[in-house]
Write a protein that holds these residues in place. Structure first.
Motif, short mmCIF file in Angstrom:
data_model
loop_
_atom_site.label_atom_id
_atom_site.label_comp_id
_atom_site.label_asym_id
_atom_site.label_seq_id
_atom_site.Cartn_x
_atom_site.Cartn_y
_atom_site.Cartn_z
N GLU A 164 0.89 -1.05 0.14
CA GLU A 164 -0.02 -0.03 0.00
C GLU A 164 0.70 1.36 0.06
O GLU A 164 0.34 2.30 -0.42
N LYS A 212 1.83 3.80 -5.28
CA LYS A 212 2.03 5.10 -5.89
C LYS A 212 3.52 5.34 -6.33
O LYS A 212 3.53 5.71 -7.85
N TYR A 229 3.98 2.90 -9.23
CA TYR A 229 3.26 3.27 -10.48
C TYR A 229 3.89 4.68 -11.09
O TYR A 229 4.13 4.74 -12.50
N GLY A 230 4.44 5.47 -10.24
CA GLY A 230 5.37 6.73 -10.92
C GLY A 230 6.48 6.07 -11.72
O GLY A 230 6.85 6.73 -12.64
N GLU A 244 0.45 0.92 -16.40
CA GLU A 244 -0.23 -0.05 -15.54
C GLU A 244 0.09 -1.50 -15.65
O GLU A 244 0.12 -2.33 -14.70
#
Length: 131
Positions: A11, A15, A18-19, A32
């Protein structure tokens, strides 16, 4: 590492991973896909291993390795096309014809540009509007 701790780590890193993927691919769909592969690999490693000296470096090292495999797969798909059944001479002929057509169209546009407004209108109406 137990499942709850691994879930919490994932968690925290969703981000940033993904970055990382977006920075490497510059495409939302590819990012993705890459991020999904990275998270899956990181989660798998987190469940199997307990002790990490530097968890952040370890996670991004995994991300980098997954990215290199992803790029390798993409390049293999690009290079899979066979040229055995291609007629290269015919393709070359079409390319040459396309270049000649473009040059001819450019010359015609230039010549039409030198005409008066009335003459240009007549040429356009005769050749382009009267099929």
């Amino acid at each position: 590492m137990n499942k709850i701790t691994a879930d919490n780590v994932i968690e925290q890193y969703i981000k940033p991973l993904y970055g990382f993927a977006m920075n490497k691919t510059r495409n939302i769909d590819d990012a993705e896909e890459l991020a999904q592969r990275i998270v899956l690999q990181v989660y798998d490693v987190l469940l199997k291993k307990d002790n990490f000296i530097d968890l952040n470096s370890y996670i991004f090292k995994i991300a980098h390795n997954v990215w290199t495999r992803y790029i390798s797969e993409k390049q293999k798909h690009i290079c899979d096309k066979s040229i055995n059944n291609m007629d290269l001479c015919e393709t070359s002929y079409f390319i040459e014809n396309k270049i000649i057509e473009n040059e001819t169209a450019g010359i015609l546009r230039r010549e039409i540009a030198y005409l008066s407004a009335k003459q240009r209108e007549i040429v356009v109406m005769y050749y382009y509007k009267n099929d």
